[in-house]
Scaffold this motif. Sequence first.
Motif, PDB file in Angstrom:
ATOM      1  N   ASP A 179      -1.658  10.575  -9.946  1.00  0.00           N
ATOM      2  CA  ASP A 179      -2.984  10.043  -9.627  1.00  0.00           C
ATOM      3  C   ASP A 179      -3.382  10.279  -8.174  1.00  0.00           C
ATOM      4  OD1 ASP A 179      -3.132   9.094 -12.226  1.00  0.00           O
ATOM      5  OD2 ASP A 179      -2.277   7.146 -11.701  1.00  0.00           O
ATOM      6  N   LEU A 180      -2.456  10.785  -7.358  1.00  0.00           N
ATOM      7  CA  LEU A 180      -2.725  11.070  -5.960  1.00  0.00           C
ATOM      8  C   LEU A 180      -2.157  12.452  -5.658  1.00  0.00           C
ATOM      9  CD1 LEU A 180      -3.874   9.609  -3.384  1.00  0.00           C
ATOM     10  CD2 LEU A 180      -1.506   9.043  -2.820  1.00  0.00           C
ATOM     11  N   SER A 181      -2.970  13.321  -5.091  1.00  0.00           N
ATOM     12  CA  SER A 181      -2.512  14.683  -4.812  1.00  0.00           C
ATOM     13  C   SER A 181      -1.521  14.669  -3.659  1.00  0.00           C
ATOM     14  CB  SER A 181      -3.698  15.570  -4.452  1.00  0.00           C
ATOM     15  OG  SER A 181      -4.195  15.231  -3.167  1.00  0.00           O
ATOM     16  N   ASP A 212       0.837  -1.209   0.000  1.00  0.00           N
ATOM     17  CA  ASP A 212       0.000   0.000   0.000  1.00  0.00           C
ATOM     18  C   ASP A 212       0.874   1.262   0.000  1.00  0.00           C
ATOM     19  OD1 ASP A 212      -2.311  -1.479  -0.028  1.00  0.00           O
ATOM     20  OD2 ASP A 212      -2.652  -1.348   2.139  1.00  0.00           O
ATOM     21  N   ILE A 213       1.956   1.243   0.754  1.00  0.00           N
ATOM     22  CA  ILE A 213       2.853   2.400   0.783  1.00  0.00           C
ATOM     23  C   ILE A 213       3.479   2.626  -0.578  1.00  0.00           C
ATOM     24  CG2 ILE A 213       5.013   3.292   1.740  1.00  0.00           C
ATOM     25  CD1 ILE A 213       4.323   1.835   4.343  1.00  0.00           C
ATOM     26  N   ARG A 214       3.993   1.548  -1.182  1.00  0.00           N
ATOM     27  CA  ARG A 214       4.645   1.685  -2.489  1.00  0.00           C
ATOM     28  C   ARG A 214       3.656   2.118  -3.563  1.00  0.00           C
ATOM     29  NH1 ARG A 214       7.361  -2.937  -0.461  1.00  0.00           N
ATOM     30  NH2 ARG A 214       5.957  -4.324  -1.590  1.00  0.00           N
ATOM     31  N   ARG A 215       2.436   1.600  -3.472  1.00  0.00           N
ATOM     32  CA  ARG A 215       1.433   2.006  -4.466  1.00  0.00           C
ATOM     33  C   ARG A 215       1.059   3.479  -4.311  1.00  0.00           C
ATOM     34  NH1 ARG A 215      -0.070  -3.446  -3.809  1.00  0.00           N
ATOM     35  NH2 ARG A 215      -1.295  -3.013  -1.925  1.00  0.00           N
ATOM     36  N   ALA A 216       0.959   3.945  -3.074  1.00  0.00           N
ATOM     37  CA  ALA A 216       0.644   5.357  -2.863  1.00  0.00           C
ATOM     38  C   ALA A 216       1.754   6.239  -3.431  1.00  0.00           C
ATOM     39  CB  ALA A 216       0.462   5.632  -1.374  1.00  0.00           C
TER      40      ALA A 216
END
Length: 774
Positions: free
Chosen positions: A470-472, A458-462
Amino acid sequence: MTTTDIPAFPTGTILGYPRIGRRRELKKAIEAFWGGRIDAAELEAAAAGLRRATRQRLAGLGLGRRDSSIPESFSFYDQVLDAAVTVGAIPARFADLVDADGHLDLAGYFTLARGAGDNLPLEMTKWFDSNYHYLVPEIGPETRFHLASDRIVREFEEAVADGYLTRPVIVGPVTFLLLAKPSDGAPAGFHPLDRLADLLPVYQDLIERLAVAGAEWVQLDEPALVSESIDIPRERTLAAVAQAYAALGGLDTRPGLFVAAPYGSLDDALAVLATAPIEAIGLDLVRGTVPAAVPGLKDKTLVGGVIDGHNIWRGDLAAAFDHARRLETLSPNVAVSTSTSLVHLPHDVADETKLGPELAGWLAFADQKIGQVATLARGLATGRETIQAHLDAATASLASRRVSPGVRDGAVRSRLEILTPADFSRGDYESRVAAQAAVLDLPPLPTTTIGSFPQTGDIRRARARLVAGDLSPADYRDVMRAEIARVVQLQEDLGLDVLVHGEPERNDMVQYFAENLDGFAVTENGWVQSYGTRCTRPSILWGDVSRPRPITVEWSSYTQTLTEKPVKGMLTGPVTILAWSFVRDDQPLGETARQVALALRDEIGDLEAAGIRVVQVDEPALRELLPLKKKDHADYLDWSVGSFRLATAGVADQTQIHTHLCYSEFGVVIDAIRNLDADVTSIEAARSKMEVVTDIQASGFDHGIGPGVYDIHSPRVPGVPEITELLERALEAIPARQVWVNPDCGLKTRGYAETVDSLRNIVDATRAVRATLV
């Protein structure tokens, strides 16, 4: 073949090539095997495909398909482990992994590297002055040497079947024994080199089998011959070289023997090799210089390592060609090569799309280095004028670097010029201890971790979503804060005494700072093997360094709001930032280190102002960069220790400065570590079973010390009895008031289940030992 039939050595070659794959294909296949997603046959097939692709690539870059210029240097994990498995040097605790014929399968091979159950893996340490780690063989009088694996022969035959006549590579017998450690049952005074006469028949057997398979040349890597840091009399090393190569060169039927000695100059070992019955000698002319003539040298092929295999700069190709030409005054037979294996470099500059054309034009990764070797080899064969355009282009690239904006920053250089001795010194240590005790109020044997916690998917994907847009940034910050809160609560629940924020926002302990400091660039695909399947992307330090804004303060400040316990601010030290980056080669390392130190000094000052009372400045690479020649030690230790002190000396007595060193052979640099003047130093100690505490005791080291009790480089969970035994062993040598309790290193690469169990066991063991203290 007989020695009279050995063909000429290729005019251009390399000492080795990256083996992880351009997109880390080998790493992914091995980890799939470990995870049970593929079997051994599928892993072997993936590795064979990678080897075939590598040979094809090297031939396309200019190395010959049929002239032994392509080295067969593949490894599933580590070349020293490969040598140990080849000669049957399997520790007794792993005897059940060996079949009736003495062979070890792939699963067993990896178990030696990673451990299993109560069986600790082989110790791991740094390969000379590089960031590569090798596994340390364990050898005693009981070790039964025999040719236990013919994998080297089979991989050569695989190449022949595909139409390539390659050059098999193996660690030479002298280096293999010098890098080994005595087994647990070895008597006092025993050294693995005592077994040289017993080992040589195995090397002879291997070399004869390669001759039967059709090998024309074999490369024996002997980097230990250039090092003065190995704890054995030099005369004995030279005698071992003479004995080893008299035996190997005396075989009636064998390939040509090429002894490569990277990472420095051979010095007095050159005369021994010059009179030995071998055909070619590899000279590192990047770290060393063209030697003086010695008897016998004119009868050897001199392979000049004139292309830097340890750094990524395009370099001075004209000077490299001149060095190669000067070798012709020593021997009529001269070839060119890289100075070291290219395992230390990424694959290809062409894989990088974001560096910008100017910076990219200054660089040469592994593939570009091969092109340079091919160019110089052509010049040796056909004359300088045939390659003059290439030499001129490299010279123009050097000129453009010198005048490019950012390479020199007047403000940074002015700041260095006004430094005084006071900028490198803190107050009295005992006064600091008292001030810190009043502020921190810690129990005996305080527990902590080194800094990082497991980086989940989850950390790496964020992070990937942030990079992709894709994530602000605000949403990313919220994700990271949630992870920090979880890690803090976990540490509170476990009962640790000094907490960390877990570093979820950091992709790498050096790259993270490189991305936030001026003077650095980072790569997209510049992966380099550190050990086994562990790969890093070294940053490129190309210009003067400064800190445009605070880097870590926001994360540490937020973490401190979540707990009443002290939180460590976490920074990477100047020496490690240099060691784990590709550093500019146009000024002394000490000058660059002081620039980085000033940037870190600013960061530490901001952390202190924000209320952070413990700051850790990691220097795991302090021992790594120690020069191999003793004459160079004093200068290195002066600037490396000085840069750490410059970074950390600006804080008040109440602020506790920690540092961390791993795989650093503490005893070798004990005086340097003392001179760092950190309040607490944590070190690797678990895999070596606390061997280091003897050095600590003998040295009279009196600052805080945290010898690691949990080997994080293995997936096994140490039990409470094991940790208790390690702690008790530490306390036999070190006063309890000095001792901290911590893992060997950061937890980034571990999974959460094993991490939680291990940390819980650390806390339980520590509480039990505390109860016994008077």
